[in-house]
Design a protein around this motif. Structure first.
Motif, PDB file in Angstrom:
ATOM      1  N   GLY A  13     -35.497  -1.258  22.788  1.00  0.00           N
ATOM      2  CA  GLY A  13     -36.543  -2.189  22.392  1.00  0.00           C
ATOM      3  C   GLY A  13     -36.546  -2.510  20.915  1.00  0.00           C
ATOM      4  N   VAL A  14     -37.272  -3.556  20.579  1.00  0.00           N
ATOM      5  CA  VAL A  14     -37.435  -3.964  19.186  1.00  0.00           C
ATOM      6  C   VAL A  14     -38.921  -4.134  18.912  1.00  0.00           C
ATOM      7  N   LEU A  15     -39.354  -3.541  17.806  1.00  0.00           N
ATOM      8  CA  LEU A  15     -40.753  -3.600  17.381  1.00  0.00           C
ATOM      9  C   LEU A  15     -40.862  -4.563  16.214  1.00  0.00           C
ATOM     10  N   PHE A  16     -41.914  -5.363  16.224  1.00  0.00           N
ATOM     11  CA  PHE A  16     -42.136  -6.313  15.136  1.00  0.00           C
ATOM     12  C   PHE A  16     -43.497  -6.092  14.501  1.00  0.00           C
ATOM     13  N   ASP A  17     -43.505  -5.950  13.187  1.00  0.00           N
ATOM     14  CA  ASP A  17     -44.747  -6.145  12.443  1.00  0.00           C
ATOM     15  C   ASP A  17     -45.108  -7.621  12.609  1.00  0.00           C
ATOM     16  N   VAL A  18     -46.357  -7.985  12.392  1.00  0.00           N
ATOM     17  CA  VAL A  18     -46.769  -9.385  12.606  1.00  0.00           C
ATOM     18  C   VAL A  18     -47.162 -10.060  11.298  1.00  0.00           C
ATOM     19  N   ASP A  19     -48.166  -9.517  10.604  1.00  0.00           N
ATOM     20  CA  ASP A  19     -48.607 -10.102   9.330  1.00  0.00           C
ATOM     21  C   ASP A  19     -47.474 -10.077   8.306  1.00  0.00           C
ATOM     22  N   GLY A  20     -47.075 -11.247   7.824  1.00  0.00           N
ATOM     23  CA  GLY A  20     -46.041 -11.319   6.807  1.00  0.00           C
ATOM     24  C   GLY A  20     -44.634 -11.255   7.345  1.00  0.00           C
ATOM     25  N   THR A  21     -44.494 -10.930   8.631  1.00  0.00           N
ATOM     26  CA  THR A  21     -43.182 -10.827   9.271  1.00  0.00           C
ATOM     27  C   THR A  21     -42.955 -11.988  10.229  1.00  0.00           C
ATOM     28  N   LEU A  22     -43.904 -12.211  11.120  1.00  0.00           N
ATOM     29  CA  LEU A  22     -43.843 -13.327  12.065  1.00  0.00           C
ATOM     30  C   LEU A  22     -44.846 -14.423  11.723  1.00  0.00           C
ATOM     31  N   ILE A  23     -45.928 -14.036  11.056  1.00  0.00           N
ATOM     32  CA  ILE A  23     -47.008 -14.957  10.673  1.00  0.00           C
ATOM     33  C   ILE A  23     -47.132 -14.980   9.145  1.00  0.00           C
ATOM     34  N   ASP A  24     -47.267 -16.161   8.567  1.00  0.00           N
ATOM     35  CA  ASP A  24     -47.333 -16.323   7.116  1.00  0.00           C
ATOM     36  C   ASP A  24     -48.754 -16.034   6.622  1.00  0.00           C
ATOM     37  N   SER A  25     -49.072 -14.754   6.470  1.00  0.00           N
ATOM     38  CA  SER A  25     -50.457 -14.367   6.185  1.00  0.00           C
ATOM     39  C   SER A  25     -50.625 -13.418   5.002  1.00  0.00           C
ATOM     40  N   SER A  26     -49.526 -12.950   4.410  1.00  0.00           N
ATOM     41  CA  SER A  26     -49.646 -11.917   3.382  1.00  0.00           C
ATOM     42  C   SER A  26     -50.499 -12.347   2.198  1.00  0.00           C
ATOM     43  N   TYR A  27     -50.319 -13.588   1.754  1.00  0.00           N
ATOM     44  CA  TYR A  27     -51.068 -14.034   0.576  1.00  0.00           C
ATOM     45  C   TYR A  27     -52.519 -14.351   0.930  1.00  0.00           C
ATOM     46  N   LEU A  28     -52.771 -14.721   2.177  1.00  0.00           N
ATOM     47  CA  LEU A  28     -54.158 -14.927   2.607  1.00  0.00           C
ATOM     48  C   LEU A  28     -54.887 -13.588   2.670  1.00  0.00           C
ATOM     49  N   HIS A  29     -54.183 -12.540   3.093  1.00  0.00           N
ATOM     50  CA  HIS A  29     -54.780 -11.202   3.034  1.00  0.00           C
ATOM     51  C   HIS A  29     -55.047 -10.808   1.580  1.00  0.00           C
ATOM     52  N   THR A  30     -54.099 -11.125   0.701  1.00  0.00           N
ATOM     53  CA  THR A  30     -54.252 -10.774  -0.710  1.00  0.00           C
ATOM     54  C   THR A  30     -55.511 -11.399  -1.298  1.00  0.00           C
ATOM     55  N   ILE A  31     -55.681 -12.693  -1.085  1.00  0.00           N
ATOM     56  CA  ILE A  31     -56.841 -13.374  -1.672  1.00  0.00           C
ATOM     57  C   ILE A  31     -58.138 -12.919  -1.009  1.00  0.00           C
ATOM     58  N   SER A  32     -58.062 -12.523   0.261  1.00  0.00           N
ATOM     59  CA  SER A  32     -59.262 -12.028   0.946  1.00  0.00           C
ATOM     60  C   SER A  32     -59.667 -10.657   0.405  1.00  0.00           C
TER      61      SER A  32
END
Length: 234
Positions: A13-32
């Motif tokens: 199997g393959v495991l995926f992180d989601v935030d910042g890996t599949l979804i462009d959300s890292s900077y939105l988390h940063t500003i939040s």
């Protein structure tokens, strides 16, 4: 037992992180997080916050705020971050290649799990954006782990959900804390720089290889660690 001696029929199997890996959300988390800290009188530079995104929220708060603070506010600050981040849901998008990457892994016979430590509601929003449920066998959220990244609890929960042993898995993530969580279980970690962390930093943290993002990984899938795992599927 070497790879050539692996019994037939072993589930991989393959495991995926989601935030910042599949979804462009890292900077939105940063500003939040930045906004949440400011609401309670803490002026934390965004660069300091961004480096820690991907770490569990409890650990992020503890790493950035003074040790002598009123810790009773930690949960309130985390809740504030969640509320501010939710306001950004309409702006979220999947990285180019995210759905295709999940689809190709699934089509190749790998069990696919989203090893996310996001809140359950955030995860559901992101799954909707990915629109790839047909290619996902399991998904975790923060409720599935006692300890947050860089502890490996989320990855262990994802492996259990898809019935795969660490020796037969690959993990894909964008943060230092992803690499460290994978290393704790002995899982090879593939890094992506689309979350904003450089290739050198990810390699130093343990990434066996690094790509720009899902589209780059799809384009180079055959020669990647995932491609080698696909070749072992019985």
């Amino acid at each position: 037992m070497g790879q050539q001696d692996t019994p037939p029929g072993v589930r991989r199997g393959v495991l995926f992180d989601v935030d910042g890996t599949l979804i462009d959300s890292s900077y939105l988390h940063t500003i939040s997080w930045w906004g949440a800290f400011r609401q309670y009188g803490y002026d934390i530079p965004m660069a300091s916050i961004h480096y820690l995104v991907g770490m569990g929220g409890d650990r992020l708060v503890d790493s950035l705020l003074p040790s002598g603070r009123d810790r009773s506010l930690d949960e309130v600050i985390m809740a504030s971050h969640g509320a501010l981040y939710a306001a950004h849901w309409p702006a979220l998008r999947a990285f180019d290649g995210s759905k295709d990457l999940l689809a190709q892994c699934h089509a190749g016979g790998l069990a696919v799990a989203l090893a996310s430590s996001a809140r359950e509601k955030d995860l559901q929003i992101m799954k909707g954006i990915l629109n790839a449920d047909a290619f996902i066998d399991a998904a975790t959220s923060s409720k599935d782990a006692e300890e947050s990244k860089p502890a490996p609890d989320i990855l262990a929960a994802a492996l259990k959900a898809i019935g795969v042993e660490p020796a037969n898995a690959i993990f894909v993530g964008d943060a230092v804390w992803d690499m460290k969580a994978a290393a704790a279980l002995g899982i090879p970690a593939v890094g992506v720089t689309c979350g904003g962390i450089s290739a050198d930093v990810l390699r130093d943290a343990g990434a066996v290889e690094v790509y720009e993002g899902p589209a780059d990984l799809v384009q180079n899938l055959a020669g990647s660690a995932i491609g080698k795992l696909l070749n072992r599927v019985s």
